[in-house]
Design an enzyme around this catalytic site. Structure first.
Site, PDB file in Angstrom:
ATOM      1  N   ALA A  88     107.865  -7.589 -22.493  1.00 29.32           N
ATOM      2  CA  ALA A  88     108.561  -8.805 -22.059  1.00 29.32           C
ATOM      3  C   ALA A  88     107.573  -9.956 -21.931  1.00 29.32           C
ATOM      4  CB  ALA A  88     109.262  -8.560 -20.721  1.00 29.32           C
ATOM      5  N   ASP A  89     108.107 -11.154 -22.005  1.00 27.08           N
ATOM      6  CA  ASP A  89     107.305 -12.354 -21.768  1.00 27.08           C
ATOM      7  C   ASP A  89     108.202 -13.408 -21.140  1.00 27.08           C
ATOM      8  OD1 ASP A  89     104.685 -13.641 -22.075  1.00 27.08           O
ATOM      9  OD2 ASP A  89     105.786 -15.083 -23.299  1.00 27.08           O
ATOM     10  N   THR A  90     107.660 -14.138 -20.178  1.00 33.60           N
ATOM     11  CA  THR A  90     108.426 -15.157 -19.464  1.00 33.60           C
ATOM     12  C   THR A  90     107.712 -16.493 -19.559  1.00 33.60           C
ATOM     13  OG1 THR A  90     109.304 -13.518 -17.899  1.00 33.60           O
ATOM     14  CG2 THR A  90     109.404 -15.819 -17.222  1.00 33.60           C
ATOM     15  N   ALA A 125     111.989 -13.169 -22.679  1.00 34.58           N
ATOM     16  CA  ALA A 125     112.336 -12.366 -23.849  1.00 34.58           C
ATOM     17  C   ALA A 125     111.920 -10.928 -23.571  1.00 34.58           C
ATOM     18  CB  ALA A 125     111.620 -12.887 -25.089  1.00 34.58           C
TER      19      ALA A 125
END
Length: 212
Positions: A88-90, A125
């Site tokens: 995940a990446d924010t 994502a």
């Protein structure tokens, strides 16, 4: 001491029958997954997160690709392939621009002054790798975060706490900045860093399609 009873749902039980890897060291992501009863191991991604933002048409495209590459790097290092690998990446976005961690106190003041009285977006994502690692699905969650109006004294006082200096967007949602945030529109857990409801939806679909 009370005994924690795990949520008995088919998709969770299926995950707990195999090896699940979280490609992130984020304490919040680990906590969110553990809270719903998912057993997993952590393999922190070594991907440098240095993609050139100008290559991407939108911040959403950028965060999706970063999440994908973070997971791909971990999967490539695993000798025993997992049932599911989660990456995940924010990012924080205002006026279609990605807000990084402040480079200085003045940068933090400028960033927070922009957010003051306005609404910005937090995008996460998530990429789910399965099979031999060439198979994956990704999804994107967006939440609107509405800041109240902050005067100059409030901005400087907050920056003086040092909390903004290691936070993308210059603030910590669950920290001191909570006093300035009026409301959010969308998933709370997305702002924290992992949209668990959307994750559940995607995993259930994979299980129903016998991909997991």
């Amino acid at each position: 001491m009370a005994t924690t009873i795990k949520l008995r749902l088919p998709w969770i039980q299926r995950l707990n029958q195999g090896r699940v890897v979280l490609a992130s060291g984020s304490p919040r992501r680990k906590e969110i997954l553990r809270n719903v009863g998912i057993d997993f191991e952590v393999q922190v991604s070594k991907f440098e997160e240095n993609l050139e933002k100008s290559w991407f048409a939108t911040p959403a495209d950028y965060v999706r690709k970063t999440s994908e590459e973070k997971g791909r790097e971990v999967f490539s290092r695993l000798t025993e392939k997992p049932l599911l690998l989660i990456s995940a990446d924010t990012i924080v976005v205002y006026n279609s621009q990605i807000l990084e961690k402040p480079k200085s106190k003045l940068d933090a003041i400028s960033m927070l002054s922009e957010l003051s009285g306005n609404t910005h977006q937090v995008l996460t994502a998530v990429t789910l790798f399965y099979g031999d690692g060439t198979d994956f699905v990704s999804f994107l969650e967006s939440t609107d975060v509405c800041f109240g109006k902050m005067d100059g004294e409030e901005v400087e006082a907050y920056v003086d706490t040092q909390e903004p200096m290691d936070k993308a967007g210059g603030y910590g949602y669950q920290g001191i900045a909570s006093v300035f945030i009026e409301k959010i529109n969308g998933c709370y857990f997305n702002v924290v860093g992992f949209p668990i409801s959307a994750f559940a939806r995607e995993v259930k679909q994979l299980v129903n399609e016998s991909k997991l």
